[in-house]
Scaffold this active site. Structure first.
Site, PDB file in Angstrom:
ATOM      1  N   ASP A 156      12.353 -13.265 -49.565  1.00 56.30           N
ATOM      2  CA  ASP A 156      13.580 -12.485 -49.378  1.00 56.30           C
ATOM      3  C   ASP A 156      14.414 -13.185 -48.294  1.00 56.30           C
ATOM      4  O   ASP A 156      13.967 -14.143 -47.643  1.00 56.30           O
ATOM      5  CB  ASP A 156      13.269 -11.026 -49.028  1.00 56.30           C
ATOM      6  CG  ASP A 156      14.441 -10.110 -49.413  1.00 56.30           C
ATOM      7  OD1 ASP A 156      15.575 -10.610 -49.583  1.00 56.30           O
ATOM      8  OD2 ASP A 156      14.234  -8.891 -49.537  1.00 56.30           O
TER       9      ASP A 156
HETATM   10  C1  NOJ Z   1      17.844  -8.815 -49.326  1.00 54.75           C
HETATM   11  C2  NOJ Z   1      17.273  -7.813 -50.268  1.00 54.75           C
HETATM   12  O1  NOJ Z   1      16.109  -7.246 -49.721  1.00 54.75           O
HETATM   13  C3  NOJ Z   1      16.945  -8.370 -51.644  1.00 54.75           C
HETATM   14  O2  NOJ Z   1      16.579  -7.314 -52.483  1.00 54.75           O
HETATM   15  C4  NOJ Z   1      18.112  -9.132 -52.184  1.00 54.75           C
HETATM   16  O3  NOJ Z   1      17.821  -9.612 -53.472  1.00 54.75           O
HETATM   17  C5  NOJ Z   1      18.433 -10.274 -51.229  1.00 54.75           C
HETATM   18  N1  NOJ Z   1      18.788  -9.728 -49.931  1.00 54.75           N
HETATM   19  C6  NOJ Z   1      19.561 -11.163 -51.731  1.00 54.75           C
HETATM   20  O4  NOJ Z   1      20.754 -10.492 -51.679  1.00 54.75           O
END
Ligand code: NOJ
Length: 753
Positions: free
Chosen positions: A300
């Site tokens: 993430d």
């Molecule tokens: C953080 C989020 O937790 C995740 O779900 C998302 O896909 C990413 N950012 C990218 O935007």
């Protein structure tokens, strides 16, 4: 399809270097022809022929995912990132879409880098891309797997037509804490249903094959147990048992893997002391060794850097080493693989074979997506024009939104409203809201296109029937708007009160400790109710709310969630009775925050709840059961269940039990019912929940008609992790319950022998 889009340079190189592919080439590669020349067709072979040509830096570049910036003039790329693309230091980009723009970036990769390896383009296509569908939690309440697959398919078609190869969805985290803002992104509290929905969404996004220009890769996230964060605080600590992990939280990920999901995303949380992003047990042992998963894992956002804050790495070097060795293939936005991996490999702290494995996984997906054959395969301006915001897409969004709504209360048949006869006061802060109708995670959505409830109702009813006054804002303390709204209510036959949360109040980083209606909305509703008119509350929100003080002040409550682009039409369809509501909750609504966690499949305890016994497991000030339980939802029709009848009372391990019951539509309206079957294992080597969903059918039943439903059960369906952590079904007594929700059930018993 745009073969001409294959840039001449690359095409030429493909031909020239066909014979000498095993040698490092300064001009680029021809994986396709390399394979032909070796007479081998496997993609793995093609991947290896590319890998052989790569320098260490180029390999690490494939593991680097960077964001594009979205500013007012559109998407842009930081100058340094552009340089990185040109140097082959970037394998994938996210937050960039639109054919013109991604084409420019792709051109840099396939014309200006040494090896001309195409970029991957990812984005959070969570519930629609341009045409926004209801939030995933809302959609799950339709229990309609085909509809969810369709919504994901349409999202994929729109996204792929705008240059995207990859979505960071579905989120398959089981979520049982409504304080957590991200409950809106998942499929609710139940593992069985969560698995089926995970499969439907993966299939929808990925289509029949990844090479299809209208397919995109899906990403099962957030691996793992993100939904179990303490106190519902986002990004927070998770400490759960191995049994709970394997029985409750992992199965939807396994279902996604079995459905062929191309990628996984690690979660921000730690799991029992080890952050998920560097968790070898999760990534290597379970995902790769036990499940045999072949796709790649992306972290993430900046999660590798966050290992320092977790206190799991002393510095960025250690963070990188731990992540790559654990099995996190691609670094999202931390740029740490890029900065630290080369030295770690050179000094032997990370074997190059580990890097090779990760790069292989990434390249394999690029081949499967057809990017080596045509790097511009999803960048066709014509398709972009034709496939976005189509009537078909908008109609599907409207239909699925209506299916996703849950009727929580309908005293005296307040709903449906009469199409012409009634004068309707439409009040409340969300009655004419546009932007909020999409909820969170609708980044590419165009909120100006959203249909507000006011617009929808004026279109569906007679415009002169409706008088709109806002009354109050979503989230402030000002009451000065009450008076004129109350006057409008006094002059009406019925009041529709549109209440809820702002879109920003759920989603990422949007946990709430108080989940009642924000601001002065409850006070406003209480004033409306005093007028003595029938009151219909329409709720727009992303999480279960504490509706304890709303319930007595509403004659009818329609949980509309965030319905998406076609919100106003879809809600009006239900209010007017054009659509008979059929949604059922996939997550429990607590009576108050103090009850959390509250979900339907809890354990009995040694002192089960007994209202007359102080020394039973309960609170002094509130009941144990939720206000609205899992599986609950009303219809304008009424249904009567009889049965179940079991085909046998004694089930062998190889036998199939048939559970038969009837459902009668006892009303004068045709309707759909989601009939549910639950099982309770009465005694085991490990205690079992009081109820476990084991099957459901969504059936259309005409007014007055009776349908006979048959569910099947085998020993396989009765398995759980026993005292030795073996996944088995144990002999003994089981109760089968059927009914309209998780706590209104009729039952019978059988024995597994
Ligand atoms: C953080 C989020 O937790 C995740 O779900 C998302 O896909 C990413 N950012 C990218 O935007």
């Amino acid at each position: 399809m745009h073969r001409s889009a294959l840039i001449p340079t690359l095409a030429l190189i493909f031909c020239i270097h066909a014979a000498s592919i095993s040698q490092t080439s300064k001009k680029g590669i021809s994986p396709k022809l390399a394979v032909t020349s070796k007479g081998k067709g496997s993609l793995e072979f093609k991947v290896d022929s590319v890998l052989k040509l790569m320098t260490l830096e180029e390999k690490i570049g494939q593991l680097n995912l960077l964001t594009s910036d979205l500013d007012q003039t559109g998407a842009s790329m930081r100058p340094q990132y552009k340089e990185d693309i040109r140097k082959g230091k970037v394998g994938a980009i996210f937050n960039a879409y639109g054919v013109d723009y991604v084409r420019k970036l792709q051109k840099m990769a396939v014309e200006e880098t040494r090896l001309k390896i195409p970029l991957l383009f990812g984005y959070d296509v969570i519930h629609g891309h341009k045409t926004i569908f209801p939030n995933p939690l809302a959609e799950s309440c339709s229990w309609d797997l085909e509809a969810m697959e369709k919504s994901a398919r349409i999202a994929a078609i729109e996204a792929a037509s705008m240059g995207l190869d990859w979505t960071f969805a579905p989120m398959v985290d089981i979520a049982r804490d409504p304080r957590w803002g991200r409950v809106m992104e998942g499929a609710g509290e139940d593992t069985y249903l969560g698995c089926l929905i995970a499969k439907a969404r993966v299939t929808g996004f990925q289509g029949a094959k990844l090479s299809d220009p209208l397919s995109i890769m899906a990403c099962a996230k957030h691996y793992a147990a993100y939904g179990a964060a303490q106190g519902g605080r986002d990004y927070n600590t998770v400490d759960i048992s191995e049994r709970s992990l394997r029985e409750t939280y992992l199965p939807p990920f396994k279902a996604a893997a079995d459905a062929g999901v191309a990628t996984f995303m690690t979660s921000f949380n730690e799991l029992n002391g080890i952050p998920a992003t560097a968790n070898k047990y999760l990534l290597d042992q379970i995902l790769r060794k036990e499940w045999g998963y072949k796709g790649f894992v992306v972290t993430d956002y900046t999660a590798i850097m966050e290992l320092l804050f977790h206190g799991y790495a002393a510095d960025s070097v250690e963070a990188v080493k731990k992540s790559i060795l654990a099995g996190a293939d691609m670094d999202m936005q931390a740029s740490m693989y890029d900065q630290r991996l080369p030295a770690l490999v050179k000094k032997g702290a990370v074997p190059v074979s580990v890097i090779d494995e990760s790069v292989r996984r990434v390249l394999l997906k690029k081949f499967e997506l057809g990017l080596f054959a045509n790097p511009y395969v999803r960048m066709d301006a014509e398709r972009e024009k034709q496939n976005v915001f189509t009537t078909v897409n908008l109609t599907a969004s409207r239909e699925i939104a209506a299916k996703s709504m849950v009727l929580l209360k309908n005293d005296h048949n307040t709903l449906p409203l009469k199409l012409t006869a009634q004068k309707i006061a439409l009040v409340g802060p969300l009655a004419d809201a546009g932007r909020d109708m999409m909820g969170a995670w609708s980044a590419a959505g165009e909120w100006e296109k959203n249909v507000s409830l006011l617009k929808g109702m004026k279109g569906s009813f007679t415009s002169s029937q409706i008088e709109y006054k806002k009354g109050c804002e979503i989230n402030d303390t000002v009451r000065s708007g009450f008076a004129e709204a109350l006057t409008a209510c006094s002059n009406s036959d019925v009041v529709v009160c549109a209440l809820g949360e702002g879109a920003w109040q759920s989603g990422e980083a949007a946990s709430r400790s108080d989940i009642r209606l924000p601001g002065v909305q409850e006070a406003f509703l209480a004033e409306v109710k005093k007028l003595g008119k029938p009151v219909v509350v329409v709720l727009f929100n992303g999480r279960p709310l504490d509706l304890t003080d709303v319930l007595p002040n509403a004659d009818a409550i329609l949980e509309a969630w965030y319905p998406g682009t076609m919100a106003g039409w879809a809600v009006s369809d239900v209010l007017a009775g054009v659509v008979n509501p059929s949604g059922k909750l996939t997550i429990s609504f607590p009576r108050n925050v103090g009850q959390i966690p509250v979900y339907y499949n809890m354990k009995n305890t040694g002192r089960p709840f007994d209202a007359n016994n102080k020394y039973s497991s309960k609170y002094l000030d509130v009941r144990n059961d939720p206000l609205f339980t899992f599986g609950f939802g009303l219809s304008y029709s009424t249904f009567l269940y009889s049965g179940p009848k079991l085909s046998t009372k004694s089930l062998g391990y190889k036998d199939t039990l048939r559970v038969t019951f009837t459902v009668k539509n006892t009303s004068t309206r045709d309707g759909e019912e989601i009939a549910q079957m639950y099982v309770q294992d009465m005694a085991g080597s490990v205690t079992r929940p009081v109820n476990e969903l084991k099957g459901f059918q969504k059936v259309f039943i005409k007014a007055g008609e009776t349908k006979t439903l048959v569910f099947k059960l085998t020993a396989n369906d009765l398995r759980f992790y026993n005292e030795d952590m073996k996944f088995v079904a144990e002999k003994g007594l089981f109760t089968v319950k059927v009914g309209t929700c998780s706590d209104v059930t009729q039952s019978d018993e059988f024995e597994l022998r």
